[in-house]
Design an enzyme around this catalytic site. Structure first.
Site, PDB file in Angstrom:
ATOM      1  CB  CYS A 165      -9.049   8.861   8.440  1.00 53.19           C
ATOM      2  SG  CYS A 165      -7.756   9.904   9.122  1.00 53.19           S
ATOM      3  CD  GLU A 197      -2.231   6.915  12.114  1.00 56.16           C
ATOM      4  OE1 GLU A 197      -3.091   6.369  11.428  1.00 56.16           O
ATOM      5  OE2 GLU A 197      -2.471   7.449  13.221  1.00 56.16           O
ATOM      6  CG  HIS A 226       6.141   1.167  -1.713  1.00 56.99           C
ATOM      7  ND1 HIS A 226       6.192   2.530  -1.551  1.00 56.99           N
ATOM      8  CD2 HIS A 226       7.369   0.705  -1.446  1.00 56.99           C
ATOM      9  CE1 HIS A 226       7.424   2.866  -1.208  1.00 56.99           C
ATOM     10  NE2 HIS A 226       8.168   1.772  -1.135  1.00 56.99           N
TER      11      HIS A 226
HETATM   12 NI    NI Z   1      -4.430   7.534   8.097  1.00 59.47          NI
END
Ligand code: NI
Length: 136
Positions: free
Chosen positions: A32, A126, A79
């Site tokens: 990440c 998430e 976005h």
């Molecule tokens: Ni992420």
């Protein structure tokens, strides 16, 4: 009574803390921390709590809630690259923990005082395996 309503939006981020060096960032965030970032399809669930309005039989018109969420939350996140395009994440790592704090604080700040339902909970998924929530 509690009403929970879900919204979805997509955004990208990179997990990187200015307070850690590069090796520590890679250690904490793993892939990440990739400099090019990556995207998520987030699900936001907002719950409200209150008494049913006897005139309408509703807790809150869902259209009113949708308008608030759209104007104050999703229009500013959808976005977007969270790191570069959302001011809060100039000083906070755009983890979903911090995203939940950000959304919770904005909703509290902008919640109409005349609504008979109060903010009860903010949840953000998430991924299908990770979910964060703030309970009021
Ligand atoms: Ni992420």
């Amino acid at each position: 009574l509690i009403l929970a309503r879900r919204y979805t939006f997509s955004a990208s981020h990179r997990l990187h803390s200015q307070q850690l060096d590069d090796a520590a960032n890679r250690g904490v965030y793993g892939k990440c921390n990739n400099p090019f970032g990556h995207g998520h399809n987030y699900t936001l669930e907002v719950s409200v709590r209150g008494a049913v309005d006897q005139k309408t039989g509703l807790l809150l018109p869902t259209g009113s809630m949708d308008q608030l969420i759209s104007e104050k939350i999703t229009s500013g996140l959808a976005h977007r690259n969270l790191n570069d395009e959302v001011g809060y994440f100039q000083t906070h790592v755009p983890t979903t923990e911090e995203l939940t704090n950000f959304v919770s604080a904005r909703l509290r700040e902008h919640w109409p005082a005349h609504w008979n339902a109060v903010l009860h909970r903010v949840r953000i998924w998430e991924t299908k395996n990770n979910q964060f929530e703030e309970v009021f």
